[in-house]
Structure formats: C-alpha cells, structure tokens
Design a protein around this motif. Structure first.
Motif, PDB file in Angstrom:
ATOM      1  N   ALA A  67       0.851  -1.184   0.000  1.00  0.00           N
ATOM      2  CA  ALA A  67       0.000   0.000   0.000  1.00  0.00           C
ATOM      3  C   ALA A  67       0.885   1.232   0.000  1.00  0.00           C
ATOM      4  N   THR A  68       0.597   2.175  -0.890  1.00  0.00           N
ATOM      5  CA  THR A  68       1.260   3.474  -0.848  1.00  0.00           C
ATOM      6  C   THR A  68       0.344   4.433  -0.113  1.00  0.00           C
ATOM      7  N   SER A  69       0.913   5.294   0.710  1.00  0.00           N
ATOM      8  CA  SER A  69       0.063   6.163   1.522  1.00  0.00           C
ATOM      9  C   SER A  69       0.739   7.490   1.803  1.00  0.00           C
ATOM     10  N   SER A  70      -0.069   8.541   1.792  1.00  0.00           N
ATOM     11  CA  SER A  70       0.432   9.864   2.167  1.00  0.00           C
ATOM     12  C   SER A  70      -0.027  10.235   3.571  1.00  0.00           C
ATOM     13  N   ARG A  71      -0.457   9.257   4.330  1.00  0.00           N
ATOM     14  CA  ARG A  71      -0.787   9.454   5.747  1.00  0.00           C
ATOM     15  C   ARG A  71      -0.252   8.265   6.537  1.00  0.00           C
ATOM     16  N   GLY A  72      -0.096   8.485   7.839  1.00  0.00           N
ATOM     17  CA  GLY A  72       0.291   7.380   8.697  1.00  0.00           C
ATOM     18  C   GLY A  72      -0.906   6.506   9.032  1.00  0.00           C
ATOM     19  N   LEU A  73      -0.653   5.429   9.738  1.00  0.00           N
ATOM     20  CA  LEU A  73      -1.724   4.511  10.112  1.00  0.00           C
ATOM     21  C   LEU A  73      -2.596   5.097  11.209  1.00  0.00           C
ATOM     22  N   THR A  74      -3.886   4.770  11.154  1.00  0.00           N
ATOM     23  CA  THR A  74      -4.774   5.113  12.255  1.00  0.00           C
ATOM     24  C   THR A  74      -4.447   4.196  13.434  1.00  0.00           C
ATOM     25  N   GLU A  75      -5.018   4.485  14.572  1.00  0.00           N
ATOM     26  CA  GLU A  75      -4.774   3.651  15.762  1.00  0.00           C
ATOM     27  C   GLU A  75      -5.223   2.219  15.512  1.00  0.00           C
ATOM     28  N   ALA A  76      -6.372   2.068  14.857  1.00  0.00           N
ATOM     29  CA  ALA A  76      -6.880   0.725  14.579  1.00  0.00           C
ATOM     30  C   ALA A  76      -5.991  -0.008  13.585  1.00  0.00           C
ATOM     31  N   GLU A  77      -5.529   0.692  12.550  1.00  0.00           N
ATOM     32  CA  GLU A  77      -4.660   0.070  11.555  1.00  0.00           C
ATOM     33  C   GLU A  77      -3.309  -0.312  12.149  1.00  0.00           C
ATOM     34  N   ALA A  78      -2.816   0.538  13.046  1.00  0.00           N
ATOM     35  CA  ALA A  78      -1.520   0.278  13.663  1.00  0.00           C
ATOM     36  C   ALA A  78      -1.558  -0.942  14.580  1.00  0.00           C
ATOM     37  N   ALA A  79      -2.751  -1.314  15.017  1.00  0.00           N
ATOM     38  CA  ALA A  79      -2.900  -2.470  15.896  1.00  0.00           C
ATOM     39  C   ALA A  79      -2.892  -3.788  15.130  1.00  0.00           C
ATOM     40  N   THR A  85       7.027   1.482   6.191  1.00  0.00           N
ATOM     41  CA  THR A  85       8.309   1.929   5.654  1.00  0.00           C
ATOM     42  C   THR A  85       8.144   3.355   5.152  1.00  0.00           C
ATOM     43  N   VAL A  86       8.887   4.291   5.704  1.00  0.00           N
ATOM     44  CA  VAL A  86       8.884   5.661   5.206  1.00  0.00           C
ATOM     45  C   VAL A  86       9.762   5.705   3.961  1.00  0.00           C
ATOM     46  N   VAL A  87       9.220   6.254   2.853  1.00  0.00           N
ATOM     47  CA  VAL A  87       9.980   6.242   1.596  1.00  0.00           C
ATOM     48  C   VAL A  87      10.418   7.623   1.120  1.00  0.00           C
ATOM     49  N   ALA A  88       9.748   8.674   1.586  1.00  0.00           N
ATOM     50  CA  ALA A  88      10.109  10.016   1.121  1.00  0.00           C
ATOM     51  C   ALA A  88       9.425  11.059   2.004  1.00  0.00           C
ATOM     52  N   LEU A  89       9.821  12.298   1.818  1.00  0.00           N
ATOM     53  CA  LEU A  89       9.202  13.429   2.500  1.00  0.00           C
ATOM     54  C   LEU A  89       8.553  14.321   1.459  1.00  0.00           C
ATOM     55  N   ASP A  90       7.401  14.879   1.813  1.00  0.00           N
ATOM     56  CA  ASP A  90       6.655  15.705   0.857  1.00  0.00           C
ATOM     57  C   ASP A  90       6.076  16.923   1.560  1.00  0.00           C
ATOM     58  N   GLY A  91       5.952  18.011   0.823  1.00  0.00           N
ATOM     59  CA  GLY A  91       5.248  19.185   1.319  1.00  0.00           C
ATOM     60  C   GLY A  91       3.885  19.292   0.667  1.00  0.00           C
ATOM     61  N   SER A 220       4.076  19.787   5.906  1.00  0.00           N
ATOM     62  CA  SER A 220       4.816  18.706   5.268  1.00  0.00           C
ATOM     63  C   SER A 220       4.529  17.400   5.998  1.00  0.00           C
ATOM     64  N   ARG A 221       4.842  16.279   5.303  1.00  0.00           N
ATOM     65  CA  ARG A 221       4.516  14.965   5.869  1.00  0.00           C
ATOM     66  C   ARG A 221       5.410  13.890   5.261  1.00  0.00           C
ATOM     67  N   ASP A 222       5.436  12.732   5.916  1.00  0.00           N
ATOM     68  CA  ASP A 222       6.125  11.582   5.377  1.00  0.00           C
ATOM     69  C   ASP A 222       5.229  10.872   4.370  1.00  0.00           C
ATOM     70  N   LEU A 223       5.852  10.149   3.441  1.00  0.00           N
ATOM     71  CA  LEU A 223       5.140   9.280   2.513  1.00  0.00           C
ATOM     72  C   LEU A 223       5.541   7.841   2.818  1.00  0.00           C
ATOM     73  N   TYR A 224       4.577   6.916   2.712  1.00  0.00           N
ATOM     74  CA  TYR A 224       4.777   5.574   3.245  1.00  0.00           C
ATOM     75  C   TYR A 224       4.495   4.458   2.244  1.00  0.00           C
ATOM     76  N   PHE A 225       5.135   3.316   2.493  1.00  0.00           N
ATOM     77  CA  PHE A 225       4.716   2.018   2.000  1.00  0.00           C
ATOM     78  C   PHE A 225       4.262   1.211   3.213  1.00  0.00           C
ATOM     79  N   PHE A 226       3.190   0.427   3.055  1.00  0.00           N
ATOM     80  CA  PHE A 226       2.758  -0.502   4.092  1.00  0.00           C
ATOM     81  C   PHE A 226       2.680  -1.903   3.522  1.00  0.00           C
TER      82      PHE A 226
END
Length: 280
Positions: A67-79, A85-91, A220-226
């Motif tokens: 999964a590619t994502s421009s947000r972090g996991l929610t509390e439920a998803e993180a459980a 994996t953080v892959v890049a930084l974006d503004g 700005s925020r991190d960009l992710y792979f899950f």
C-alpha cells in the motif's frame, strides 16, 4: 480495480507479479520504481492510485502486496500486522488561481478558510471575491495530513467542493478565480497540462522543496509504503530499490525528498526524538 483483481490470481510469491495500490501522491514514485524494477528483474509491477485508505485496505485483505500512503496509520490500523516503511518526505502546497493577488496566508487564516469562517478573499488582503474551498475526499491521505497539520481539531467546512484526486483539484483551481486547494508540492508545476496554479507561502515560508527539506515549511509529511508483515522476496527487493541511492535523483525529480538524503535522515531523527519515534 482490474489490477487488484489480477493480484488475487497472480501474487508476488507465485506468479512474478507485484501489486502496489494506494495514494495518488505516492503513485509517481511507485510507477518510476516499477519501470526500473521490471527492467532489472523481469517482474511485472501493477500500480494503481485508489487513495491511501483503499490501498491500506487492499493490503489488509490480500489483494495488494504494497500500500502506498500519504498518511500514517490510524490507531486501529496500527494495531494490525501492517509494517511501515517511510519512503520520502513531501510538502503540501496550498494553491490558488494564477490571477489571485494573495501571495501568502498565516496558518490561522488557512484554517479559518477551510472551516468556512473566512469566505471572501478581501478578508485576507485579496480582491472582493468569494472563496471556493476545494477539499479532498475522506479516502485521501493528503486530506488526513492536511486535517492533522492545518485544521488541528477544527472541523472542515461541509459546503466545500470535494474532489477525488490531485489532478482534479489542480484543474479546478486553475480554472476558477476564487478557488483554493491543496496538493503535493511536486504537482504544482506540471508538464502534462497547459493550466497553471500558484502556491501560497504559509506563515511567511514559501512552499519549496528547499524549505520542506530544511524543516521551515509547516505543511509537510512523510510518505509511506505498508506491507502485511515484514516484506520479503520480491516485495522486499522492490522496497529496497525505492530506498536505494539509485532512486534518489529520480524521486527528487518527481518533486519529493528521498529518504536516503542525509538532510532527511537528520530531520527524521530529530522528529523521532521529539515525538517519541515512528515506525520505519
């Protein structure tokens, strides 16, 4: 959706196919890496932009490998057993029509506009013109990041126009005098369309790659792979390619900051110390 269906029949483990689904913001990185990965390994990589939440759901139910994502996991998803994996930084650039004389907003002014409290550009130094607020849909990771960073608990204006993708936001703002929207900095300038928009400075800081990199631009925020569990096999190989020095300039050319940059590593370390760390 056809790509997701294919992944169910031919997964990365048994058919030599990787399926990557999710954020339209992260899609350019995934596509560029896919092309290179296919050339180097012969493995087909199917990339689709369904939105961050849809991509995360696809990995959870086994219809996508990454999964590619421009947000972090929610509390439920993180459980769950999702691995980050953080892959890049974006503004996130706040954009307006080229003809709008306003060149910048404070964070408070921006929040007030998106809350529906400030409704005319004359209230923030512009022309006597109604503000058309353009928002993203709830599946968007960019919306979630904007909500967290800018809105800070203040509800969005329910009368705002809601659009499903970065391209649509950019197009509407470019064609509408009073519109305001937000997109990744990497999409402010585009070679694929004749329409143009301009980004606004926030709290006096311009939305530039340099200011995102040095930590002065506030949105700005991190960009992710899950992945579901620790990545292995071709999935791991693909992620390692994205994180390699080999991909750094390609990612930078797309308007993002690669994780391998020393400046980003320092920024990530400082953020982790300040916030108690994040999954990596």
């Amino acid at each position: 959706m056809a790509a997701l269906g294919l992944s169910g029949c031919s997964s990365s483990e048994d058919g030599g196919v990787l399926t990557v689904a999710g954020s339209t913001t992260v899609m350019p990185i995934a596509e560029m890496a896919a092309e290179q990965f296919e050339e180097e390994t012969g493995t087909k990589v199917l990339v689709s932009g369904l939105g961050s939440s849809a991509g995360i759901e696809a990995v959870q139910n086994g219809t996508a490998d990454i999964a590619t994502s421009s947000r972090g996991l929610t509390e439920a998803e993180a459980a769950t057993d999702l691995v980050t994996t953080v892959v890049a930084l974006d503004g996130i650039a706040v954009i307006v029509n080229d003809d709008n004389p306003v060149s910048g907003l404070t964070m408070d002014q921006l929040r007030s506009i998106y809350a529906g409290e400030t409704t005319n550009w004359s209230e923030v130094g512009g022309d006597d013109l109604q503000i058309l607020v353009v928002n993203r849909d709830e599946a968007s990771g960019t919306r979630e990041a904007f909500k967290k960073i800018v809105m800070d608990g203040t509800p969005f204006d329910r009368s705002a126009a809601v659009l499903p993708g970065t391209g649509q936001v950019r197009d509407v703002v470019s064609r509408t005098a009073g519109a305001i929207g937000y997109i990744s900095i990497g999409f402010v300038a585009s070679d694929f369309t004749s329409s143009t928009v301009k980004s606004l400075a926030i709290d006096g800081v311009a939305a530039t790659e340099e200011n995102v990199e040095n930590g002065t631009y506030p949105v700005s925020r991190d960009l992710y792979f899950f992945t579901k569990g620790d990545p292995s096999g071709k999935v791991e190989d693909y992620i390692e390619l994205v994180l390699s020095d080999e991909m750094s300039q390609t990612i930078r050319d797309a308007g993002y900051l690669p994780l391998s940059d020393a400046s980003y590593q320092a920024r990530a370390k400082a953020a982790g110390a300040e916030e108690g760390g994040d999954a990596s």
